[in-house]
Motif scaffolding. Structure first.
Motif, PDB file in Angstrom:
ATOM      1  N   TRP B  74    -114.925 -83.015  42.713  1.00 38.20           N
ATOM      2  CA  TRP B  74    -115.011 -84.380  43.232  1.00 38.20           C
ATOM      3  C   TRP B  74    -116.228 -84.492  44.145  1.00 38.20           C
ATOM      4  CZ3 TRP B  74    -110.439 -81.687  42.791  1.00 38.20           C
ATOM      5  CH2 TRP B  74    -109.376 -82.303  42.103  1.00 38.20           C
ATOM      6  N   TRP B  75    -116.608 -85.733  44.397  1.00 34.06           N
ATOM      7  CA  TRP B  75    -117.728 -85.999  45.307  1.00 34.06           C
ATOM      8  C   TRP B  75    -117.254 -86.997  46.357  1.00 34.06           C
ATOM      9  CZ3 TRP B  75    -122.281 -83.990  46.477  1.00 34.06           C
ATOM     10  CH2 TRP B  75    -123.214 -84.746  47.179  1.00 34.06           C
ATOM     11  N   GLY B  76    -117.467 -86.650  47.614  1.00 34.74           N
ATOM     12  CA  GLY B  76    -117.131 -87.549  48.711  1.00 34.74           C
ATOM     13  C   GLY B  76    -118.392 -88.178  49.258  1.00 34.74           C
ATOM     14  N   PRO B  77    -118.704 -89.431  48.916  1.00 33.60           N
ATOM     15  CA  PRO B  77    -119.958 -90.055  49.340  1.00 33.60           C
ATOM     16  C   PRO B  77    -119.947 -90.387  50.822  1.00 33.60           C
ATOM     17  CG  PRO B  77    -118.602 -91.669  48.227  1.00 33.60           C
ATOM     18  CD  PRO B  77    -117.855 -90.358  48.137  1.00 33.60           C
ATOM     19  N   SER B  78    -121.105 -90.324  51.432  1.00 36.21           N
ATOM     20  CA  SER B  78    -121.228 -90.625  52.855  1.00 36.21           C
ATOM     21  C   SER B  78    -122.571 -91.299  53.108  1.00 36.21           C
ATOM     22  CB  SER B  78    -121.123 -89.343  53.682  1.00 36.21           C
ATOM     23  OG  SER B  78    -121.392 -89.604  55.041  1.00 36.21           O
ATOM     24  N   THR B  79    -122.608 -92.175  54.103  1.00 35.22           N
ATOM     25  CA  THR B  79    -123.864 -92.828  54.478  1.00 35.22           C
ATOM     26  C   THR B  79    -124.524 -92.135  55.660  1.00 35.22           C
ATOM     27  OG1 THR B  79    -122.690 -94.347  55.920  1.00 35.22           O
ATOM     28  CG2 THR B  79    -123.097 -95.090  53.666  1.00 35.22           C
ATOM     29  N   PRO B  88    -115.243 -89.775  53.603  1.00 33.34           N
ATOM     30  CA  PRO B  88    -113.981 -90.240  53.028  1.00 33.34           C
ATOM     31  C   PRO B  88    -112.942 -89.114  52.997  1.00 33.34           C
ATOM     32  CG  PRO B  88    -115.523 -89.746  51.286  1.00 33.34           C
ATOM     33  CD  PRO B  88    -116.271 -89.531  52.580  1.00 33.34           C
ATOM     34  N   ALA B  89    -111.691 -89.507  52.923  1.00 32.96           N
ATOM     35  CA  ALA B  89    -110.576 -88.582  52.673  1.00 32.96           C
ATOM     36  C   ALA B  89    -110.526 -87.422  53.666  1.00 32.96           C
ATOM     37  CB  ALA B  89    -110.632 -88.047  51.247  1.00 32.96           C
ATOM     38  N   ASN B  90    -110.979 -87.670  54.877  1.00 28.65           N
ATOM     39  CA  ASN B  90    -110.903 -86.682  55.955  1.00 28.65           C
ATOM     40  C   ASN B  90    -111.693 -85.405  55.662  1.00 28.65           C
ATOM     41  OD1 ASN B  90    -109.968 -86.134  58.580  1.00 28.65           O
ATOM     42  ND2 ASN B  90    -108.348 -84.795  57.802  1.00 28.65           N
ATOM     43  N   LEU B  91    -112.770 -85.544  54.922  1.00 30.70           N
ATOM     44  CA  LEU B  91    -113.666 -84.406  54.729  1.00 30.70           C
ATOM     45  C   LEU B  91    -114.328 -84.081  56.063  1.00 30.70           C
ATOM     46  CD1 LEU B  91    -115.363 -85.523  51.392  1.00 30.70           C
ATOM     47  CD2 LEU B  91    -113.797 -83.600  51.667  1.00 30.70           C
ATOM     48  N   ALA B 108    -105.199 -86.656  48.471  1.00 37.32           N
ATOM     49  CA  ALA B 108    -106.388 -87.172  49.151  1.00 37.32           C
ATOM     50  C   ALA B 108    -107.619 -87.162  48.247  1.00 37.32           C
ATOM     51  CB  ALA B 108    -106.656 -86.357  50.421  1.00 37.32           C
ATOM     52  N   VAL B 109    -107.701 -86.205  47.333  1.00 37.82           N
ATOM     53  CA  VAL B 109    -108.891 -86.161  46.467  1.00 37.82           C
ATOM     54  C   VAL B 109    -108.984 -87.389  45.567  1.00 37.82           C
ATOM     55  CG1 VAL B 109    -109.186 -83.660  46.441  1.00 37.82           C
ATOM     56  CG2 VAL B 109    -107.639 -84.746  44.786  1.00 37.82           C
ATOM     57  N   ASP B 110    -107.893 -88.103  45.392  1.00 41.70           N
ATOM     58  CA  ASP B 110    -107.956 -89.327  44.591  1.00 41.70           C
ATOM     59  C   ASP B 110    -108.741 -90.426  45.297  1.00 41.70           C
ATOM     60  OD1 ASP B 110    -106.678 -88.386  42.376  1.00 41.70           O
ATOM     61  OD2 ASP B 110    -104.691 -89.006  43.023  1.00 41.70           O
ATOM     62  N   GLN B 111    -109.077 -90.227  46.557  1.00 39.63           N
ATOM     63  CA  GLN B 111    -109.927 -91.182  47.269  1.00 39.63           C
ATOM     64  C   GLN B 111    -111.405 -90.855  47.095  1.00 39.63           C
ATOM     65  OE1 GLN B 111    -108.460 -91.020  51.283  1.00 39.63           O
ATOM     66  NE2 GLN B 111    -106.517 -91.983  50.772  1.00 39.63           N
ATOM     67  N   LEU B 112    -111.694 -89.799  46.353  1.00 36.67           N
ATOM     68  CA  LEU B 112    -113.073 -89.374  46.132  1.00 36.67           C
ATOM     69  C   LEU B 112    -113.505 -89.734  44.707  1.00 36.67           C
ATOM     70  CD1 LEU B 112    -112.698 -85.817  47.708  1.00 36.67           C
ATOM     71  CD2 LEU B 112    -113.400 -87.939  48.848  1.00 36.67           C
ATOM     72  N   ILE B 113    -114.768 -89.477  44.408  1.00 34.69           N
ATOM     73  CA  ILE B 113    -115.284 -89.687  43.049  1.00 34.69           C
ATOM     74  C   ILE B 113    -114.986 -88.449  42.224  1.00 34.69           C
ATOM     75  CG2 ILE B 113    -117.367 -89.978  41.671  1.00 34.69           C
ATOM     76  CD1 ILE B 113    -118.589 -91.515  43.973  1.00 34.69           C
TER      77      ILE B 113
END
Lengths: 268, 175
Positions: B74-79, B88-91, B108-113
């Motif tokens: 998965w990928w957790g995007p951030s600005t 996202p998702a408490n990374l 929680a990973v379902d909140q990621l890409i």
């Protein structure tokens, strides 16, 4: 040469379509469930690409043989013996649509291809020893559903819509086949959904030897145009719209352009 | 923040591994567990980030997994380029075990890409397995990679054989 896997469109993940919008964006409206083995092997978990992320958990699957490529698409095959995939939603279905791309390999007397809580919710499969396949929402009392002929081993798209008044319509490959009012009207509760067997009575003759490509459920009645789109391809909902690509080509690549520019400048 | 720059040329690669461009050390990760990378910076020297990236994994399992069992990415995007900011998702933005909000990483990973699943061959330790997992279309310039082990066995403890590469598959045209 290693071919890059097809990308999952960004709208599958709920993000703005940076890589282009969906070709058929309305197929993502009102979506309750989207299990799509045709997107590729995801192991023992059948991923839900819908907003609820209602992933199905496999039981009895032998991964080395269950995931296969048939008819040009990846697929998940339940063996008709002990395989099934199950999830626990909390739906109350009024107007609704069920859609499934599948290949059925053998007939079984009362087999369920996809089952949402036996008769009181929705079901899709076979109700007798004929070669017809069908189903319904709220089909507790006869007639249990609408049916149409199916030829074993063929890739087919079956779709069932159900209006709030209880009218079920069966479509095969996008074409309307039969309608029926079933016994139970009003909202239909569904707390279990399974592919490969009937979850409330998993006796042997209700299992399905079936390859699945795409299973979808909507909390609304899709129109004919949308059903035709779904029936066009197992991955129809995931197809991106054709987009224009912009490239930068230096002026030097077009000598005529440079000359014309020069003439223009000269004329000024 | 590492100084790696993502030049816009086909084949340009960012490597996520122990000692790579960005830290990612899932060696020994148990079955059912998740691991997150350090915050990754996708910006190139001109302040652009790529529209798509081919994600390629290299892994080695501790023992032979079931054929076609999978590792998920998965990928957790951030600005934000700051590790603990805007995730996202408490990374956490650091190279560490990922447990979601509170021991709920699988949800929680379902909140990621979701990038994709990598189907494994039934190969024992000593055989690294390499292949493309998916094409990522990052919506923001920064992010974290998350690996979920659904293979049924643990990852091998050899850090050098646990890596993910982000590869620019084509030129990005500008004018």
């Amino acid at each position: 040469m290693v071919r890059a896997p097809a990308p999952l469109p960004s709208y599958v993940n709920g993000f703005a379509p940076r890589n282009g919008p969906a070709a058929y964006p309305s197929l993502w409206a009102g979506l309750l469930l989207a299990w799509t083995p045709a997107l590729g092997n995801t192991g023992n978990v059948l991923r839900d690409c819908g907003p609820a992320r209602l992933h199905g958990t496999g039981s009895g699957l032998t991964l080395s043989s269950a995931w296969d490529v048939r008819q040009g698409y990846p697929s998940l095959r339940t063996d008709g013996v002990d395989d099934y995939v199950v999830a626990s939603p909390n739906w109350s279905l009024d107007g609704a649509t069920f859609s499934c791309w599948f290949v059925l390999h053998t007939l079984n007397t009362w087999q369920r291809i996809v089952d949402g809580k036996n008769d009181t919710g929705f079901w899709f499969g076979r109700s007798s020893n004929t070669g017809t396949i069908g189903g319904s929402f709220g089909g507790q009392n006869a007639p249990h559903g609408a049916y149409a002929a199916y030829t074993l081993g063929t890739l087919a798209h079956y779709c069932i819509t159900r209006t709030a008044a209880g009218l079920n319509t069966l479509y095969v490959n996008g074409i309307p086949q039969a309608t029926t009012y079933t016994g139970l009207t009003g909202s239909r509760p569904v707390t279990t959904v399974a592919a490969g067997q009937n979850r409330t009575n998993s006796s042997g003759n209700e299992r399905s030897d079936c390859s699945y490509y795409d299973i979808r459920l909507y909390g609304r009645v899709l129109n004919q145009r949308e059903i035709t789109q779904l029936a066009s391809d197992p991955l129809a909902a995931y197809l991106p719209a054709k987009s224009r690509r912009f490239v930068s080509i230096p002026d030097s690549f077009y000598p005529w352009h440079r000359r014309r520019s020069g003439l223009l400048v000269g004329s000024l | 923040m590492p100084t790696a720059e993502f030049r816009r040329r086909a084949g340009t690669t960012i490597t996520l591994t122990n000692g790579g461009d960005f830290a990612f050390s899932p060696a020994g990760l148990a079955n059912g567990a998740f691991w997150q990378s350090a915050k990754v910076n996708l910006l190139d020297g001109d302040g652009h980030f790529p529209q798509s990236l081919l994600v390629v994994i290299r892994t080695e399992m501790a023992t032979a997994p079931a054929a076609r069992s999978v590792l998920n990415l998965w990928w957790g995007p951030s600005t934000s380029s700051v590790a603990a900011t805007d995730n996202p998702a408490n990374l956490s933005g650091t190279d560490s075990s990922y447990t979601g909000y509170s021991s709920d990483a699988a949800v929680a990973v379902d909140q990621l890409i979701f990038i994709g699943a990598f189907p494994l061959a039934a190969r024992p330790s000593g055989t690294p397995q390499v292949g493309p997992v998916g094409l990522l279309t990052p919506p923001t310039p920064y992010g974290c990679l998350v690996l979920g082990n659904a293979s049924g066995v643990a990852l091998h403890t050899t850090a050098a054989n646990q890596a993910v590469r982000l590869i620019l598959p084509e030129e990005i045209a500008t004018w």
